[in-house]
Design a protein around this motif. Structure first.
Motif, PDB file in Angstrom:
ATOM      1  N   ASP A   1      10.332 -35.499 -78.191  1.00 42.03           N
ATOM      2  CA  ASP A   1      10.042 -36.543 -77.212  1.00 42.03           C
ATOM      3  C   ASP A   1      11.122 -37.623 -77.157  1.00 42.03           C
TER       4      ASP A   1
ATOM      5  N   ALA B   1      16.483 -35.925 -73.900  1.00 42.36           N
ATOM      6  CA  ALA B   1      16.636 -35.557 -72.490  1.00 42.36           C
ATOM      7  C   ALA B   1      17.240 -34.163 -72.437  1.00 42.36           C
ATOM      8  N   THR B   2      16.909 -33.406 -71.406  1.00 42.86           N
ATOM      9  CA  THR B   2      17.362 -32.025 -71.266  1.00 42.86           C
ATOM     10  C   THR B   2      18.376 -31.922 -70.137  1.00 42.86           C
TER      11      THR B   2
ATOM     12  N   THR C   1      21.212 -24.845 -72.249  1.00 43.37           N
ATOM     13  CA  THR C   1      20.367 -26.032 -72.282  1.00 43.37           C
ATOM     14  C   THR C   1      20.917 -26.965 -73.349  1.00 43.37           C
TER      15      THR C   1
ATOM     16  N   TYR D   1      20.558 -30.649 -75.250  1.00 41.00           N
ATOM     17  CA  TYR D   1      19.650 -31.759 -75.524  1.00 41.00           C
ATOM     18  C   TYR D   1      20.452 -32.966 -76.012  1.00 41.00           C
TER      19      TYR D   1
ATOM     20  N   GLY E   1      17.699 -39.618 -75.264  1.00 39.27           N
ATOM     21  CA  GLY E   1      17.491 -40.364 -74.040  1.00 39.27           C
ATOM     22  C   GLY E   1      17.223 -41.826 -74.316  1.00 39.27           C
TER      23      GLY E   1
ATOM     24  N   PHE F   1      20.573 -41.022 -69.397  1.00 41.54           N
ATOM     25  CA  PHE F   1      19.464 -40.081 -69.269  1.00 41.54           C
ATOM     26  C   PHE F   1      18.224 -40.657 -69.945  1.00 41.54           C
ATOM     27  N   ALA F   2      17.096 -40.506 -69.287  1.00 43.64           N
ATOM     28  CA  ALA F   2      15.825 -40.935 -69.867  1.00 43.64           C
ATOM     29  C   ALA F   2      15.229 -39.806 -70.684  1.00 43.64           C
TER      30      ALA F   2
ATOM     31  N   LYS G   1      12.678 -37.106 -72.073  1.00 45.55           N
ATOM     32  CA  LYS G   1      11.691 -36.228 -71.431  1.00 45.55           C
ATOM     33  C   LYS G   1      11.978 -36.003 -69.945  1.00 45.55           C
ATOM     34  N   THR G   2      13.275 -36.073 -69.564  1.00 46.29           N
ATOM     35  CA  THR G   2      13.684 -35.727 -68.206  1.00 46.29           C
ATOM     36  C   THR G   2      14.619 -34.521 -68.259  1.00 46.29           C
ATOM     37  N   THR G   3      14.778 -33.847 -67.113  1.00 49.97           N
ATOM     38  CA  THR G   3      15.660 -32.683 -67.020  1.00 49.97           C
ATOM     39  C   THR G   3      16.655 -32.904 -65.888  1.00 49.97           C
ATOM     40  N   THR G   4      17.942 -32.681 -66.175  1.00 50.78           N
ATOM     41  CA  THR G   4      19.010 -32.912 -65.200  1.00 50.78           C
ATOM     42  C   THR G   4      19.899 -31.680 -65.111  1.00 50.78           C
TER      43      THR G   4
END
Length: 709
Positions: free
Chosen positions: A366, A369-370, A412, A414, A417, A445-446, A448-451
């Motif tokens: 948690d 950011a992804t 992916t 990580y 964030g 990046f926040a 628990k977000t995905t970019t």
């Protein structure tokens, strides 16, 4: 480079009013005597230095920042600094000031590999760097106790230029401090040191080296902060471990001037191993340690040490009483070999005020950011590299090194964030040749977000850079100030807006271009191998045309080799500012008075090609988005066109074009079976309602793969 100097001296995050200008103009590439290159940039008010390693480099570097200058030093050079190697060889700031960026003039007492006619070039420097690494590997066996001449032939190698600035000699009583470096009570050992007066860094701020277990410094009375790095090397000159000890001490003004004060630093006290655990299993690829010490009044010292995948240990320290202290750890780890869906972790964790005894860091899902990263490559199995610089709130300088990977690749990634972390990524398209440096701007990046992020997706074509979100200061790339017109193109942009730097012309590599700015049949600018310029123009409304031709070939790619771009636009006297506040249109004054953006049309592409830049024979498409130069008005478009060529641009075939609205167009066609194993070229054009237009063609925009057995 003035922006770098100011930030390093201050040691604090700059205010919005004092933020350096962000633009491609603030980029410098410096070749070191070892053949490694350093790319220095201003990025969103912060500075970055990214190492492009020479072929075969171990990749272990340190960076030192003091008195406004940045030093980037291969770890293999540390034991020889100040004796057989001149520190000025690695003063990146001074080399930029002196214009020494592509070859290094040296004076050698004896002989040294890679030195040709008193100079070291990027190509010959690889021999110097390899010989230095081999020397460090040999000398490490006896703990650098019986060092002879470098390479057995050179008593000294010095920079044959002005180099680093002269040290200031304070006009007050000085005291000699002896720093003894040991590994246990009775074992002397060498160490790289950083020493700063924490009352005022202007009183003393330096990086002595402890040879045979001792270093001496002449300093005024006051409070001092000391960091000692104790590295070990293998036979190839690569760092296998490092032990770090930090401690403060006081130099008393009651001492007699001739008296010595002895400070002992013991590597054996560094017993707390730095480790990081991630939510999913991962293997450590590289680790960087960063020491930052700021003085009470003014001045700071930064010392970064990259240890690769070696082990790192620190000694717990007492909280500092004078000045500021930070010590952060940055790690890059990757999924185990053979993982079906590869992933990586890039983490940075700070120790503020002191070093604790527990140096194990556990990161939870948690907090992350992804990033869904796609790395394109039109050459299968290409060795690319990713450098991810992470800024903590107190940092204005970031140092990066490339972690290699094999492209094409989807991975992916990580990262931690949160609003307190800023990321500056860069991709090196060819680790083998050091070509294709591609920075990515400054991002946040926040958790628990995905970019999604795409790198080097074609077609690669010239265009205009766009300021990253949140940028407060920007040097306009296409603007008019009163009756002065200034245009600076980006030579290569990918589909995600990343700017790729052209390789230097060498054997097998071609990088040529021709830029023209025309009006009324007259060439206002006509120059080769430039991407723009500045020129005075009449105040009355007039029509202008930019023609930019480019050819780029190199062993590490085969697509997007030739482009031809034509912009037509109208312009008149600019008597008011229309660009956002904080933008700069006059580089000499740093202001945007009476500045407006030129109405240049832009194009971005979304080809339906794979990660390898190929699309099969049969139905195909591209989505092209037309827009306007940053800071300008987005006018509607009156017409657009997309054509394809299956014979290298000799003939062009119209496509079916659908207007999707808002400058977006979908073009559809069929790649015939005859193109199997060949390339397809692309040509687009658009004209807005005011008559401003762009026509752009890209040779070998993508490929149709050959028949598989």
């Amino acid at each position: 480079m003035l922006g770098v100097a100011a930030a390093v001296v201050a040691g604090l995050a700059p205010t919005a009013q004092a933020a350096p200008v962000t633009s491609a103009d603030s980029t410098h590439t410096v070749t070191l005597v070892t053949g490694d290159r350093v790319v220095v940039q201003d990025v969103g008010g912060r500075q970055t230095a990214t190492v492009v390693p020479r072929p075969g480099s171990t990749g272990d570097f340190v960076n030192q920042r003091v008195d406004g200058d940045l030093y980037v030093i291969p770890a293999t050079a540390l034991p020889y600094l100040g004796t057989s190697l001149d520190r000025s060889l690695f003063d990146v700031s001074a080399l930029i000031r002196d214009g020494i960026t592509d070859q290094v003039p040296v004076q050698v007492a004896g002989a040294a590999p890679g030195v040709l006619d008193g100079k070291v070039t990027a190509e010959s420097g690889a021999a110097f760097g390899a010989a230095l690494a081999a020397q460090a590997g040999r000398d490490a066996k006896n703990h650098f106790a019986t060092r002879g001449p470098l390479f057995g032939t050179a008593n000294s190698v010095r920079l044959a230029a002005q180099g680093a600035p002269q040290q200031v000699h304070p006009n007050f009583p000085m005291h000699t401090v002896r720093v003894l470096t040991v590994n246990g009570a009775n074992t002397t050992v060498d160490a790289a040191l950083g020493l700063i007066n924490t009352d005022d860094g202007r009183n003393f701020n330096a990086f002595p080296y402890s040879t045979a277990g001792e270093a001496r410094a002449s300093v005024p009375a006051g409070n001092y902060g000391l960091v000692a790095w104790f590295p070990t090397f293998d036979s190839a000159g690569q760092v296998t471990s490092v032990r770090v000890v930090v401690q403060d001490f006081v130099v008393s003004g009651d001492q007699v001037v001739s008296g010595d004060q002895t400070v002992t630093v013991d590597a054996s006290k560094a017993t707390s191993q730095i480790t990081v655990s991630t939510p999913k299993p991962s293997n450590l690829i590289s680790e960087s340690l960063e020491y930052f010490r700021s003085a009470q009044a003014m001045g700071s010292q930064g010392y970064g040490f990259a240890v690769g995948n070696g082990t790192a240990y620190v000694a717990p320290s007492a909280p500092v009483k004078v000045g500021g202290f930070h010590f952060n750890v940055q790690t890059h780890s990757e999924s185990p070999a053979g993982t079906a869906n590869p992933y990586s972790y890039d983490l940075k964790i700070d120790n503020a005020g002191a070093l604790g005894s527990n140096q194990h860091y556990k990161v939870t899902a948690d907090q992350l950011a992804t990033l869904k990263e796609s790395y394109y490559s039109d050459k299968p199995g290409r060795q690319e590299g990713l450098a991810r610089i992470i800024f903590l709130p107190y940092e204005v300088f970031g140092f990066g090194q490339f972690a290699p990977f094999t492209a094409p690749l989807q991975r992916t990634e990580y990262v931690l964030g949160g609003p307190e972390l800023l990321y500056s990524d860069a991709v090196l398209a060819s680790m083998t040749t050091g070509g294709g440096f591609t920075p990515g701007g400054l991002l946040q990046f926040a958790a628990k977000t995905t970019t999604p992020v795409e790198w080097l997706r074609g077609p690669l074509a010239p265009g205009l850079s766009v300021p990253p979100a949140g940028t407060t200061s920007w040097l306009c790339a296409a603007c008019r100030r009163d009756d002065t017109m200034r245009v600076t193109l980006v030579p290569v942009l990918d589909s995600d807006g990343h700017a790729l730097y052209l390789d230097a012309p060498t054997t097998g590599t071609v990088s040529t271009s021709h830029f023209q700015l025309l009006s009324g049949g007259k060439a206002l600018i006509d120059a080769k191998d430039v991407t723009g310029g500045e020129v005075a123009v009449p105040g009355a409304q007039a029509d202008y045309k930019i023609v930019y031709d480019q050819t780029r070939t190199a062993p590490w790619f085969h697509q997007s080799t030739v482009s031809h771009s034509e912009w037509t636009f109208g312009s008149a006297h600019s008597g008011a500012q229309t660009v956002p506040d904080g933008w700069v249109c006059d580089p000499s004054t740093g202001k945007a008075t009476d500045c407006s953006a030129l109405p240049l049309v832009t194009a971005s592409y979304q080809l339906k090609a794979g990660l390898d830049g190929t699309a099969p024979a049969g139905p195909d498409q591209v989505v092209v988005t037309f827009g306007h130069a940053p800071g300008g008005t987005n006018l509607p478009f009156a017409k657009a066109d997309v054509q394809v060529s299956f014979d290298g641009g000799a003939t062009w075939t119209p496509t079916f074009l659908a207007d999707l609205g808002g400058g977006h167009y979908r073009s559809q066609w069929t790649n015939p079976a005859s193109t199997t194993g060949g390339d397809v070229s692309l040509r687009v054009s658009a004209t807005d309602v005011a008559g401003n237009s762009l026509t752009q063609s890209v040779t070998s925009a993508f490929s149709v793969p050959g028949v598989q057995s």
